[in-house]
Design an enzyme around this catalytic site. Structure first.
Site, PDB file in Angstrom:
ATOM      1  N   SER A 242       0.837  -1.194   0.000  1.00  0.00           N
ATOM      2  CA  SER A 242       0.000   0.000   0.000  1.00  0.00           C
ATOM      3  C   SER A 242       0.869   1.239   0.000  1.00  0.00           C
ATOM      4  O   SER A 242       1.986   1.230   0.523  1.00  0.00           O
ATOM      5  CB  SER A 242      -0.884   0.025   1.252  1.00  0.00           C
ATOM      6  OG  SER A 242      -0.112   0.348   2.408  1.00  0.00           O
ATOM      7  N   ASP A 243       0.374   2.315  -0.597  1.00  0.00           N
ATOM      8  CA  ASP A 243       1.034   3.589  -0.372  1.00  0.00           C
ATOM      9  C   ASP A 243       0.877   3.931   1.110  1.00  0.00           C
ATOM     10  O   ASP A 243       0.006   3.413   1.807  1.00  0.00           O
ATOM     11  CB  ASP A 243       0.438   4.685  -1.263  1.00  0.00           C
ATOM     12  CG  ASP A 243       1.439   5.794  -1.546  1.00  0.00           C
ATOM     13  OD1 ASP A 243       2.398   5.947  -0.773  1.00  0.00           O
ATOM     14  OD2 ASP A 243       1.258   6.517  -2.547  1.00  0.00           O
ATOM     15  N   CYS A 244       1.740   4.823   1.588  1.00  0.00           N
ATOM     16  CA  CYS A 244       1.846   5.024   3.033  1.00  0.00           C
ATOM     17  C   CYS A 244       0.606   5.713   3.602  1.00  0.00           C
ATOM     18  O   CYS A 244       0.273   6.837   3.232  1.00  0.00           O
ATOM     19  CB  CYS A 244       3.105   5.810   3.345  1.00  0.00           C
ATOM     20  SG  CYS A 244       4.591   4.908   2.850  1.00  0.00           S
ATOM     21  N   GLY A 245      -0.049   5.003   4.510  1.00  0.00           N
ATOM     22  CA  GLY A 245      -1.267   5.495   5.122  1.00  0.00           C
ATOM     23  C   GLY A 245      -2.528   5.131   4.365  1.00  0.00           C
ATOM     24  O   GLY A 245      -3.639   5.459   4.804  1.00  0.00           O
ATOM     25  N   ALA A 246      -2.393   4.437   3.233  1.00  0.00           N
ATOM     26  CA  ALA A 246      -3.556   4.178   2.379  1.00  0.00           C
ATOM     27  C   ALA A 246      -4.539   3.177   2.980  1.00  0.00           C
ATOM     28  O   ALA A 246      -5.737   3.234   2.675  1.00  0.00           O
ATOM     29  CB  ALA A 246      -3.097   3.689   1.003  1.00  0.00           C
TER      30      ALA A 246
END
Length: 693
Positions: A242-246
């Site tokens: 995942s992209d960070c925080g997604a």
């Protein structure tokens, strides 16, 4: 890497997995993976960056920003750059590991390249991409990935990761809950091809999910996108992150579920292996609430263990890359490659004959503008720290040592003044005086990474890093006008990571697009100004006259966008770039047409006085009944260096994948008719053509 070797690693991963507790398994699913000492599995932080050099971990060779690398149109160069990044990454990893430093930005999983299509020049992260064309993006990214991952039969040198999957290119503000509405045609013609080719042609090890959703499919929580499209249809066999925080966005921004355990469960079951964030820590709760099974967790962990085995991070005592020493980082050889990349990246947009400058006739040069002595414009974002660097002013002083140099910052890049307590436009008169006392004026304008960039980094907070328009901010257009009004010879140098409206600069004698050019940007620019280097870069994006003709940035239809669908007259078209020499094309012909390949040949002659590199480009125009197709589409590129008067026969092997037409159902089909054009840019009245079908 051979299939038998990969199968061996998968089997070993299953053996390790069978010996773990569920808590240990969950500890491997987070970006800062925990150690399992009893199984000799060290801690590991997955997040590292290598967009244009090893980033965020100290000194490294810094290449031009990705958009500049794409302006080289040189796939073989991209392979070399990837190899350099992998070598320096290994050198750092080996040394840091001996110091027991396995924290963020110290690993071998590079979350690069960014292969999103820069369909809108207002997007702040366009600088990270390879431009607006799917073929060019896929071609350059494929070689870059091969360079990073290496060709050893047993181990990956490093692991590349393509991002952001999928249909992600702005707006930055609101990206955490944005839904990209994309037709099947645009999806399979524009947004998906680079991912498909990087998986099939380069066996990229990682894919990162975008923050947004696509047609209401959340990119990090969609079985349709991850398992069905990527893994089953495309054959992706690596790890998905995942992209960070997604994952957090799933239950906060999208509100698809109500809690962290539900969001973690949805992402895991959809095929997202690794969480850049903390939500997967809730998987124990997900398990206790029967939202996931331990089998779901096993399925997620297996690709992560396999990747680490491929890299030799577990059981890797015999890994051939373990012996790369710290001294292999930031070497003279790598510096030379950085200079070469910068030389090939810079684009000459206009030249009335002023360039190259005759050093014997010039007594003084004024170097003015907010980017003349600005270090950040060399680096772009996601960058390393250069051990040496040349700003534009540094480079001109180094090369023009027998010429008097006058310098003025002239104006702030975006504010109305340089000194906080001064009156507005406080340095313009100084710039005018510098110009009046000089024979030639070099005006260094543009943007800086703090104005255009990612939401979390750019201080342009009102737009989250995007641009509201294509104009030069602050007093920069006035600066250009004032310099031209002095009557002196003027060269405008634009440093930016995106297309800018340079209409005001059209009255200058010469215009250069230098991007964010890397550690040797100023030195290379100076060598181009004096003719020691012949510019050869081409535009990987369209330079529009202004942004008024473009659709809204949150409109993901391709109508009216990029060279493929823009029907207006651009300021400078995709594929454009001048040289100090000239090239002539002749004898364009079809050599053979097979089921999956078409081979064509053309003769190119250097008809000018300078040695130079030409970027030969082949475009296709297709016809398919009842379908709206691109005005033209790039299908082949070859870089050829020719001495003055020299000629060469250049062959292109064109893949039928790119020659195909995409219909409204998103299917690639043979066109009813196809015509090929070859030349140094987009098809025009001087292009040679041949019927392909």
């Amino acid at each position: 890497m051979k299939k038998s070797t990969i199968d061996k690693y998968k089997q070993r991963a299953k053996e390790l997995l069978s010996q773990m507790t569920v808590e240990e398994k969950i500890g491997l699913l987070c970006v800062d993976s925990k150690s399992i000492d009893r199984l000799n599995i060290p801690e590991y932080h997955w997040w590292n960056e290598g967009l244009h050099g090893v980033a965020r971990a100290g000194v490294a060779t810094v290449f031009p920003q990705a958009i500049g690398l794409s302006a080289t149109f040189d796939a073989s160069l991209m392979r070399e750059v990837g190899e350099c990044i992998a070598t320096e990454g290994r050198a750092k990893y080996n040394a840091y590991s001996k110091e027991q430093d396995r924290k963020i930005y110290k690993g071998l999983t590079f979350w690069s390249p960014n292969i999103n299509i820069c369909r809108d020049p207002r997007w702040g992260r366009g600088q990270e991409t390879f431009g607006e064309d799917p073929y060019l993006t896929a071609t350059l990214a494929t070689e870059f990935i091969k360079g990073i991952q290496g060709d050893d039969e047993n181990y990956l040198k490093a692991a590349a990761c393509v991002k952001h999957f999928v249909a992600h290119s702005g707006p930055e503000k609101g990206r955490h809950g944005f839904n990209s509405e994309v037709t099947k045609k645009d999806f399979y013609e524009t947004y998906f091809p680079a991912f498909e080719r990087c998986i099939k042609d380069a066996q990229v090890e990682g894919v990162m999910g975008a923050y947004n959703s696509v047609n209401d499919e959340i990119c990090n929580a969609s079985e349709k996108l991850i398992k069905k499209l990527l893994r089953e249809k495309t054959g992706f066999d690596g790890y998905y992150v995942s992209d960070c925080g997604a994952i957090y966005d799933i239950y906060t921004a999208f509100e698809r579920v109500a809690t962290a355990p539900e969001a973690a469960a949805l992402a895991i079951k959809s095929g997202c292996n690794l969480n850049c964030g903390i939500v997967y820590a809730a998987l124990l709760v997900s398990l206790s609430e029967n939202l996931v099974t331990e089998a779901d967790i096993d399925e997620a962990v297996l690709p992560l263990l396999t990747t680490r085995l491929k890299l030799g991070l577990i059981d890797g005592e015999d890994c051939v890359f373990n012996d790369i020493p710290y001294t292999a980082n930031d070497t003279e050889e790598h510096h030379a490659l950085s200079r070469k990349a910068t030389e090939e990246s810079i684009v000459l947009l206009k030249n009335d004959g002023l360039l190259p400058l005759n050093e014997n006739e010039i007594k003084s040069i004024a170097v003015v503008g907010p980017n003349a002595d600005e270090k950040s414009v060399l680096l772009g974002n996601y960058n390393g720290t250069p051990s040496e660097y040349y700003t534009m002013l540094d480079g001109i002083r180094e090369v023009f040592q027998n010429v008097k140099i006058f310098y003025s910052e002239a104006c702030h890049v975006s504010s109305d003044r340089i000194e906080s307590c001064a009156e507005s436009n406080d340095r313009m008169s100084e710039a005018i005086l510098a110009a009046q006392h000089s024979d030639v004026v070099i005006v260094c304008v543009g943007l800086i990474p703090g104005i255009e960039g990612e939401e979390c980094e750019a201080f342009n907070s009102d737009l989250g890093g995007d641009k509201k328009d294509l104009k030069l901010p602050g007093y920069q257009n006035e600066l250009i006008e004032k310099m031209i009004q002095t009557g002196k010879k003027v060269v405008v140098v634009n440093l930016s990571g995106s297309a800018i409206d340079l209409s005001v600069a059209e009255k200058a004698n010469a215009i250069i697009q230098a991007w964010y050019p890397g550690m040797y940007g100023g030195l290379v620019l100076a060598n181009i100004l004096c003719g020691k280097c012949n510019p050869s870069g081409k535009l990987p994006v369209t330079f529009y006259k202004n942004g008024n003709a473009l659709p809204a940035i949150d409109d993901y239809t391709m109508d009216g966008r990029t060279y493929k669908y823009f029907t207006g007259e651009p300021l400078y078209p995709f594929g454009f770039g001048l040289s100090y020499t000239t090239f002539a094309y002749s004898d364009f012909k079809m050599l053979e047409s097979l089921a999956d390949k078409t081979k064509v040949q053309v003769t190119i002659r250097n008809t000018g006085k300078y040695d130079g590199r030409e970027i030969a480009q082949v475009y296709a125009r297709n016809v398919l009944a009842g379908e709206k197709l691109p005005l033209q589409q790039l299908v082949g590129v070859k870089s050829v260096f020719l001495k003055a008067g020299e000629s060469a026969k250049v062959e292109f092997i064109l893949d039928k994948y790119w020659l195909s037409a995409v219909n409204s159902n998103g299917e690639r089909v043979d066109p009813d008719a196809c015509e090929l054009f070859v030349g140094g840019g987009l098809p025009n009245e001087n292009s040679l053509r041949v019927k392909c079908k």
